[in-house]
Each structure stands twice: as structure tokens, then as C-alpha cells.
Design a protein around this motif. Structure first.
Motif, PDB file in Angstrom:
ATOM      1  N   GLY A  50      -0.545   7.501   4.077  1.00 47.25           N
ATOM      2  CA  GLY A  50      -0.841   7.243   5.481  1.00 47.25           C
ATOM      3  C   GLY A  50      -2.323   6.786   5.389  1.00 47.25           C
ATOM      4  O   GLY A  50      -3.062   5.950   6.104  1.00 47.25           O
ATOM      5  N   ARG A  51      -2.984   7.732   4.865  1.00 50.80           N
ATOM      6  CA  ARG A  51      -4.533   7.716   4.820  1.00 50.80           C
ATOM      7  C   ARG A  51      -5.044   6.208   4.077  1.00 50.80           C
ATOM      8  O   ARG A  51      -6.072   5.669   4.602  1.00 50.80           O
ATOM      9  CB  ARG A  51      -5.186   8.906   4.169  1.00 50.80           C
ATOM     10  N   THR A  52      -4.484   5.843   3.070  1.00 50.10           N
ATOM     11  CA  THR A  52      -4.602   4.826   2.271  1.00 50.10           C
ATOM     12  C   THR A  52      -4.654   3.710   3.135  1.00 50.10           C
ATOM     13  O   THR A  52      -5.193   2.689   3.296  1.00 50.10           O
ATOM     14  CB  THR A  52      -3.911   4.687   1.251  1.00 50.10           C
ATOM     15  N   ALA A  53      -3.555   3.847   3.967  1.00 51.22           N
ATOM     16  CA  ALA A  53      -3.047   2.669   4.896  1.00 51.22           C
ATOM     17  C   ALA A  53      -4.100   2.533   6.099  1.00 51.22           C
ATOM     18  O   ALA A  53      -4.494   1.377   6.457  1.00 51.22           O
ATOM     19  CB  ALA A  53      -1.716   2.695   5.373  1.00 51.22           C
ATOM     20  N   GLN A  54      -4.335   3.740   6.670  1.00 52.20           N
ATOM     21  CA  GLN A  54      -5.486   3.720   7.551  1.00 52.20           C
ATOM     22  C   GLN A  54      -6.844   3.068   7.312  1.00 52.20           C
ATOM     23  O   GLN A  54      -7.732   2.625   7.984  1.00 52.20           O
ATOM     24  CB  GLN A  54      -5.513   5.252   8.086  1.00 52.20           C
ATOM     25  N   LEU A  55      -7.222   3.213   5.801  1.00 50.52           N
ATOM     26  CA  LEU A  55      -8.269   2.822   5.347  1.00 50.52           C
ATOM     27  C   LEU A  55      -8.426   1.386   4.927  1.00 50.52           C
ATOM     28  O   LEU A  55      -9.275   1.121   4.341  1.00 50.52           O
ATOM     29  CB  LEU A  55      -8.924   3.793   4.190  1.00 50.52           C
ATOM     30  N   ALA A  60     -10.609  -3.283   1.790  1.00 53.46           N
ATOM     31  CA  ALA A  60     -10.933  -4.704   1.790  1.00 53.46           C
ATOM     32  C   ALA A  60     -12.401  -4.995   1.676  1.00 53.46           C
ATOM     33  O   ALA A  60     -12.777  -6.011   1.154  1.00 53.46           O
ATOM     34  CB  ALA A  60     -10.136  -5.202   3.049  1.00 53.46           C
ATOM     35  N   ALA A  61     -13.236  -4.181   2.482  1.00 57.90           N
ATOM     36  CA  ALA A  61     -14.592  -4.558   2.532  1.00 57.90           C
ATOM     37  C   ALA A  61     -15.281  -4.289   1.266  1.00 57.90           C
ATOM     38  O   ALA A  61     -16.244  -4.926   0.848  1.00 57.90           O
ATOM     39  CB  ALA A  61     -15.228  -3.707   3.694  1.00 57.90           C
ATOM     40  N   ARG A  62     -14.547  -3.658   0.475  1.00 51.87           N
ATOM     41  CA  ARG A  62     -15.266  -3.306  -1.045  1.00 51.87           C
ATOM     42  C   ARG A  62     -14.296  -4.195  -2.000  1.00 51.87           C
ATOM     43  O   ARG A  62     -14.529  -4.003  -3.189  1.00 51.87           O
ATOM     44  CB  ARG A  62     -14.977  -2.015  -1.201  1.00 51.87           C
ATOM     45  N   THR A  90       0.185   4.255  11.436  1.00 55.15           N
ATOM     46  CA  THR A  90      -0.517   3.489  10.798  1.00 55.15           C
ATOM     47  C   THR A  90       0.605   2.402  10.397  1.00 55.15           C
ATOM     48  O   THR A  90       1.903   2.701  10.589  1.00 55.15           O
ATOM     49  CB  THR A  90      -1.107   3.906   9.390  1.00 55.15           C
ATOM     50  N   THR A  91       0.087   1.288   9.766  1.00 52.18           N
ATOM     51  CA  THR A  91       1.238   0.225   9.197  1.00 52.18           C
ATOM     52  C   THR A  91       0.805   0.123   7.669  1.00 52.18           C
ATOM     53  O   THR A  91      -0.325  -0.343   7.382  1.00 52.18           O
ATOM     54  CB  THR A  91       0.863  -1.093   9.955  1.00 52.18           C
ATOM     55  N   LEU A  92       1.641   0.442   6.722  1.00 54.88           N
ATOM     56  CA  LEU A  92       1.348   0.511   5.317  1.00 54.88           C
ATOM     57  C   LEU A  92       1.776  -0.899   4.822  1.00 54.88           C
ATOM     58  O   LEU A  92       2.983  -1.329   4.911  1.00 54.88           O
ATOM     59  CB  LEU A  92       2.247   1.640   4.769  1.00 54.88           C
ATOM     60  N   THR A  93       0.894  -1.490   4.346  1.00 51.27           N
ATOM     61  CA  THR A  93       1.381  -2.933   3.790  1.00 51.27           C
ATOM     62  C   THR A  93       1.129  -3.158   2.253  1.00 51.27           C
ATOM     63  O   THR A  93       1.365  -4.142   1.731  1.00 51.27           O
ATOM     64  CB  THR A  93       0.268  -3.995   4.496  1.00 51.27           C
ATOM     65  N   PHE A  94       0.228  -2.256   1.825  1.00 53.35           N
ATOM     66  CA  PHE A  94      -0.127  -2.340   0.287  1.00 53.35           C
ATOM     67  C   PHE A  94       1.134  -1.957  -0.634  1.00 53.35           C
ATOM     68  O   PHE A  94       2.000  -1.341  -0.111  1.00 53.35           O
ATOM     69  CB  PHE A  94      -1.258  -1.438  -0.114  1.00 53.35           C
ATOM     70  N   PRO A  95       1.410  -2.412  -1.965  1.00 52.17           N
ATOM     71  CA  PRO A  95       2.547  -2.477  -2.541  1.00 52.17           C
ATOM     72  C   PRO A  95       2.595  -0.943  -3.309  1.00 52.17           C
ATOM     73  O   PRO A  95       1.585  -0.272  -3.567  1.00 52.17           O
ATOM     74  CB  PRO A  95       2.619  -3.465  -3.745  1.00 52.17           C
ATOM     75  N   ILE A  96       3.583  -0.336  -3.168  1.00 52.91           N
ATOM     76  CA  ILE A  96       4.073   0.974  -3.968  1.00 52.91           C
ATOM     77  C   ILE A  96       5.056   0.521  -5.163  1.00 52.91           C
ATOM     78  O   ILE A  96       6.055  -0.162  -4.981  1.00 52.91           O
ATOM     79  CB  ILE A  96       4.721   2.026  -3.188  1.00 52.91           C
ATOM     80  N   VAL A  97       4.626   0.827  -6.366  1.00 53.39           N
ATOM     81  CA  VAL A  97       5.328   0.545  -7.592  1.00 53.39           C
ATOM     82  C   VAL A  97       6.580   1.504  -7.751  1.00 53.39           C
ATOM     83  O   VAL A  97       6.440   2.843  -7.611  1.00 53.39           O
ATOM     84  CB  VAL A  97       4.363   0.752  -8.949  1.00 53.39           C
ATOM     85  N   ALA A  98       7.686   0.899  -7.866  1.00 51.48           N
ATOM     86  CA  ALA A  98       9.071   1.794  -8.329  1.00 51.48           C
ATOM     87  C   ALA A  98       9.067   1.943  -9.773  1.00 51.48           C
ATOM     88  O   ALA A  98       8.705   1.028 -10.740  1.00 51.48           O
ATOM     89  CB  ALA A  98      10.115   0.948  -7.843  1.00 51.48           C
TER      90      ALA A  98
END
Length: 213
Positions: A50-55, A60-62, A90-98
Motif C-alpha cells: 500500500g505504501r509503495t502505491a501511495q508513493l 515517478a518523479a525520480r 490506494t490504487t496499486l498499479t505497479f506489477p507484482i512478480v509471481a
């Protein structure tokens, strides 16, 4: 042997929550924050995802792409993302590897047998646009990561690349930086026309306008 700082991050192919990827192609010319977590539907991991998604805007700015991993499969990841979004607002959009066969976790030595034979510890790899590993951190399963520190070290690495400086203990953007001893004074005058303070011949500090200059 492990994945060492300065080495090329191992490439891999994997299924993710956003579709299949080949890691190096997916990373492209961006930085990558590649991190593992022990398991889906667990409390500490839920807060970290969740924190990763919130940030997302901060990463992206980096020019940083987050990429998560656990040893669960894609179906479990997708179900869990719904919980992450609900509980962490939040809304998590980054990929999570299986990685159910542990192939990638073992490649990156995320499996520490004294902790678990089947679940990854909390590993962090900061990887630059040249696919080089620039920083590694490992947390135990019971301790969530400090995301202020993750952003800080990315800022420090990027500031160092842009300005040929090093950063002192507890550095934050806007603070004094260090001119490496490998840069002689004559060259430093060109690189740092703002001047510097000599504390010892090997310890010279200066100020840059910002971490992104």
C-alpha cells in the motif's frame, strides 16, 4: 555469491499482475525499486504494498519503477491487490512478480533458509538505468521497510551521479554534500564554483542547489 553492488542485475522472464515481462526490457531506461515480500494476504506486506502505491508520484518523479515479488501466483496476487487497495486506501498499479517455483527469488538470493525455505525475506534492490545494482537492503519478515529511507537513498544515488559527490551520514536533499577525495582541488574549482569548506584535506563539504540538479 549473491547479487552484488555494481554488478548487472540478473535478467529474467516472469508473469506479473500486469502481464508477462522480461525484466531488462520492462525496466527500459528507468531506475527500478525491486522488492520482495514473504506472502500475499499477510499484514506487514499489505502495508508495504500500500505504501509503495501511495508513493507512486514520488517514484515517478525520480524516474523509478517499483516492482514487487513474492512466491505466490498471479491469481493470488490479483485477489490480494483488492485487499491492499481497500485497507490502505490506494490504487496499486505497479506489477507484482509471481514466483511460485522460487526461480527468481533464488536467483536474487531472497530465500534465507533460516527464515523460510519457501518465502522470500524483505529484500530491496535499487537498480539504475544501466541495469547495475546500486544498493541492496534486507529486512526480516517481521519488520516493514522505511520508505523515507528508500526515497532518500535513491535521491542520494541520483545526486551523486549528477554532481559527482558523495553524501554524509544522515544526509537529506538540500544538506551539505562531500567532494570525493579522488577529485583534486583544481578540478573541484570547475565542478563546484560555489566553493567548499575544507575540514580535513580528505573531507571537503559543499552545497548543491538540490538533489535533482
Amino acid at each position: 555469491m549473491g547479487v552484488r553492488i555494481g554488478e548487472t542485475a540478473p535478467d529474467f522472464e516472469a508473469d506479473t499482475t500486469t502481464g508477462p515481462i522480461r525484466f531488462h526490457d520492462w525496466a527500459g531506461g528507468d531506475w527500478v525499486f525491486f522488492f520482495s515480500h514473504p506472502a500475499d494476504f499477510t499484514p506487514v506486506c499489505t502495508t508495504e504494498m500500500g505504501r509503495t502505491a501511495q508513493l507512486a508520484d514520488q517514484f515517478a518523479a525520480r524516474n523509478v519503477k517499483p516492482l514487487g515479488l513474492s512466491t505466490d501466483d498471479v491469481d493470488e496476487h490479483l485477489k490480494w491487490v483488492e485487499d491492499v487497495n481497500e485497507t490502505q486506501s490506494t490504487t496499486l498499479t505497479f506489477p507484482i512478480v509471481a514466483d511460485p517455483d522460487l526461480k527468481i527469488a533464488k536467483l536474487y538470493e531472497m530465500i534465507h533458509p533460516a527464515q523460510s525455505e519457501t518465502e522470500a525475506v524483505r529484500s530491496v534492490f535499487i537498480i539504475d538505468p544501466e541495469k547495475r545494482v546500486r544498493l541492496t537492503m534486507t529486512y526480516p519478515m517481521s519488520v516493514g521497510r522505511n520508505f523515507d529511507e528508500i526515497l532518500r537513498v535513491i535521491d542520494a544515488l541520483q545526486a551523486g551521479d549528477r554532481n559527482r559527490i558523495a553524501t554524509p551520514a544522515d544526509w537529506w536533499p538540500g544538506g551539505d554534500v562531500i567532494i570525493p577525495p579522488s577529485i583534486p582541488d583544481d578540478e573541484a574549482k570547475t565542478l563546484f564554483p560555489q566553493g567548499w569548506t575544507t575540514i580535513k584535506p580528505y573531507l571537503r563539504t559543499t552545497r548543491i542547489e538540490s538533489a535533482k540538479d
